[in-house]
Scaffold this motif. Structure first.
Motif, PDB file in Angstrom:
ATOM      1  N   MET A  85      64.886 100.445  77.301  1.00 15.18           N
ATOM      2  CA  MET A  85      65.842  99.507  77.835  1.00 15.18           C
ATOM      3  C   MET A  85      66.732 100.243  78.827  1.00 15.18           C
ATOM      4  N   ARG A  86      66.799  99.740  80.016  1.00  9.86           N
ATOM      5  CA  ARG A  86      67.639 100.337  81.054  1.00  9.86           C
ATOM      6  C   ARG A  86      69.096  99.982  80.826  1.00  9.86           C
ATOM      7  N   GLN A  87      69.958 100.998  80.996  1.00 13.47           N
ATOM      8  CA  GLN A  87      71.394 100.791  80.857  1.00 13.47           C
ATOM      9  C   GLN A  87      72.105 101.531  81.977  1.00 13.47           C
ATOM     10  N   THR A  88      73.180 100.920  82.460  1.00 10.61           N
ATOM     11  CA  THR A  88      73.972 101.529  83.513  1.00 10.61           C
ATOM     12  C   THR A  88      74.453 102.914  83.089  1.00 10.61           C
ATOM     13  N   GLY A  89      74.267 103.883  83.983  1.00  3.50           N
ATOM     14  CA  GLY A  89      74.752 105.233  83.756  1.00  3.50           C
ATOM     15  C   GLY A  89      73.830 106.135  82.969  1.00  3.50           C
ATOM     16  N   LYS A  90      72.679 105.631  82.533  1.00  2.52           N
ATOM     17  CA  LYS A  90      71.738 106.440  81.764  1.00  2.52           C
ATOM     18  C   LYS A  90      70.652 106.975  82.686  1.00  2.52           C
ATOM     19  N   PHE A  91      70.149 108.201  82.362  1.00  7.44           N
ATOM     20  CA  PHE A  91      69.044 108.740  83.144  1.00  7.44           C
ATOM     21  C   PHE A  91      67.863 107.803  83.036  1.00  7.44           C
ATOM     22  N   ASP A  92      67.262 107.525  84.188  1.00  7.24           N
ATOM     23  CA  ASP A  92      66.178 106.557  84.231  1.00  7.24           C
ATOM     24  C   ASP A  92      64.931 107.122  84.894  1.00  7.24           C
ATOM     25  N   TYR A  93      65.087 108.149  85.717  1.00 11.30           N
ATOM     26  CA  TYR A  93      63.979 108.615  86.538  1.00 11.30           C
ATOM     27  C   TYR A  93      64.274 110.038  86.977  1.00 11.30           C
ATOM     28  N   LEU A  94      63.257 110.860  87.056  1.00 11.16           N
ATOM     29  CA  LEU A  94      63.434 112.242  87.484  1.00 11.16           C
ATOM     30  C   LEU A  94      62.505 112.547  88.633  1.00 11.16           C
ATOM     31  N   GLU A  95      63.076 112.846  89.783  1.00 15.56           N
ATOM     32  CA  GLU A  95      62.280 113.258  90.938  1.00 15.56           C
ATOM     33  C   GLU A  95      62.285 114.778  91.001  1.00 15.56           C
ATOM     34  N   MET A  96      61.104 115.358  91.191  1.00 13.06           N
ATOM     35  CA  MET A  96      60.982 116.803  91.308  1.00 13.06           C
ATOM     36  C   MET A  96      60.291 117.141  92.616  1.00 13.06           C
ATOM     37  N   GLN A  97      60.622 118.289  93.165  1.00 14.17           N
ATOM     38  CA  GLN A  97      60.048 118.690  94.439  1.00 14.17           C
ATOM     39  C   GLN A  97      58.630 119.199  94.270  1.00 14.17           C
ATOM     40  N   ALA A  98      57.841 118.941  95.274  1.00 16.25           N
ATOM     41  CA  ALA A  98      56.482 119.475  95.354  1.00 16.25           C
ATOM     42  C   ALA A  98      56.324 120.176  96.689  1.00 16.25           C
ATOM     43  N   THR A  99      57.381 120.854  97.135  1.00 10.61           N
ATOM     44  CA  THR A  99      57.370 121.476  98.458  1.00 10.61           C
ATOM     45  C   THR A  99      56.838 122.894  98.438  1.00 10.61           C
ATOM     46  N   GLY A 100      56.789 123.544  97.256  1.00  9.28           N
ATOM     47  CA  GLY A 100      56.315 124.911  97.179  1.00  9.28           C
ATOM     48  C   GLY A 100      54.804 125.009  97.306  1.00  9.28           C
ATOM     49  N   GLY A 101      54.118 123.932  97.175  1.00  3.66           N
ATOM     50  CA  GLY A 101      52.668 123.850  97.307  1.00  3.66           C
ATOM     51  C   GLY A 101      52.349 122.471  97.818  1.00  3.66           C
ATOM     52  N   THR A 102      51.127 122.135  97.829  1.00 12.43           N
ATOM     53  CA  THR A 102      50.804 120.790  98.281  1.00 12.43           C
ATOM     54  C   THR A 102      51.014 119.811  97.142  1.00 12.43           C
ATOM     55  N   LEU A 103      51.215 118.576  97.477  1.00 14.84           N
ATOM     56  CA  LEU A 103      51.360 117.540  96.467  1.00 14.84           C
ATOM     57  C   LEU A 103      50.093 117.468  95.617  1.00 14.84           C
ATOM     58  N   ASP A 104      48.937 117.601  96.240  1.00 12.57           N
ATOM     59  CA  ASP A 104      47.674 117.548  95.495  1.00 12.57           C
ATOM     60  C   ASP A 104      47.574 118.671  94.472  1.00 12.57           C
ATOM     61  N   SER A 105      48.010 119.883  94.822  1.00  9.65           N
ATOM     62  CA  SER A 105      47.920 120.989  93.867  1.00  9.65           C
ATOM     63  C   SER A 105      48.915 120.807  92.722  1.00  9.65           C
ATOM     64  N   THR A 106      50.068 120.225  93.009  1.00 10.30           N
ATOM     65  CA  THR A 106      51.046 119.957  91.959  1.00 10.30           C
ATOM     66  C   THR A 106      50.506 118.910  90.993  1.00 10.30           C
ATOM     67  N   LYS A 107      49.951 117.837  91.535  1.00 12.74           N
ATOM     68  CA  LYS A 107      49.347 116.804  90.690  1.00 12.74           C
ATOM     69  C   LYS A 107      48.208 117.389  89.861  1.00 12.74           C
ATOM     70  N   SER A 108      47.380 118.206  90.478  1.00 11.87           N
ATOM     71  CA  SER A 108      46.254 118.821  89.775  1.00 11.87           C
ATOM     72  C   SER A 108      46.735 119.681  88.609  1.00 11.87           C
ATOM     73  N   PHE A 109      47.785 120.475  88.851  1.00 10.02           N
ATOM     74  CA  PHE A 109      48.320 121.323  87.789  1.00 10.02           C
ATOM     75  C   PHE A 109      48.745 120.494  86.581  1.00 10.02           C
ATOM     76  N   TYR A 110      49.581 119.467  86.793  1.00  6.10           N
ATOM     77  CA  TYR A 110      50.088 118.677  85.678  1.00  6.10           C
ATOM     78  C   TYR A 110      48.986 117.854  85.014  1.00  6.10           C
ATOM     79  N   SER A 111      48.009 117.424  85.790  1.00  4.49           N
ATOM     80  CA  SER A 111      46.862 116.707  85.205  1.00  4.49           C
ATOM     81  C   SER A 111      46.069 117.629  84.288  1.00  4.49           C
ATOM     82  N   ARG A 112      45.784 118.838  84.776  1.00  3.72           N
ATOM     83  CA  ARG A 112      44.971 119.770  84.003  1.00  3.72           C
ATOM     84  C   ARG A 112      45.735 120.348  82.817  1.00  3.72           C
ATOM     85  N   ALA A 113      46.996 120.699  83.018  1.00  2.96           N
ATOM     86  CA  ALA A 113      47.768 121.344  81.961  1.00  2.96           C
ATOM     87  C   ALA A 113      48.233 120.379  80.876  1.00  2.96           C
TER      88      ALA A 113
END
Length: 110
Positions: A1-29
């Motif tokens: 349930m969404r509530q005002t002022g509560k954490f709802d979403y976390l954006e993380m950077q994928a600038t140190g590598g390619t987006l594809d390699s970041t996705k691959s890492f989290y998929s595999r790990a």
């Protein structure tokens, strides 16, 4: 349930590598799956919704608000500084602010 002022979403950077390699890492790990939103953003839903952002400087914690304007006013009244006014994005609207310690966060609403 969404509530005002509560954490709802976390954006993380994928600038140190390619987006594809970041996705691959989290998929595999960890077995994560992703939904792509263009060439620089991939969302996940793995206990906490979030996404990887390949554009530098765009990743940050995101809070939810049922009333974006009222929350923006409350942030300012409490001493926060609006660093990006309310704007539309695919899925809703949001603004960015810094707290007195200099941490940047976003608040989004539908």
């Amino acid at each position: 349930m969404r509530q005002t002022g509560k954490f709802d979403y976390l954006e993380m950077q994928a600038t140190g590598g390619t987006l594809d390699s970041t996705k691959s890492f989290y998929s595999r790990a960890f077995g994560w799956s992703f939904t792509d939103y263009g060439p620089t953003y991939a969302a996940f839903s793995e206990g906490l919704d979030g996404g990887f952002q390949a554009d530098a400087g765009e990743a940050l914690p995101v809070l939810y608000s049922e009333n974006l304007e009222a929350t923006k006013d409350a942030v300012e009244a409490a001493g926060g500084k609006i660093v990006r006014p309310i704007f539309a994005f695919p899925g809703g609207r949001r603004f960015h602010f810094t707290d007195p310690a200099g941490n940047e966060l976003a608040v989004w609403g539908e």
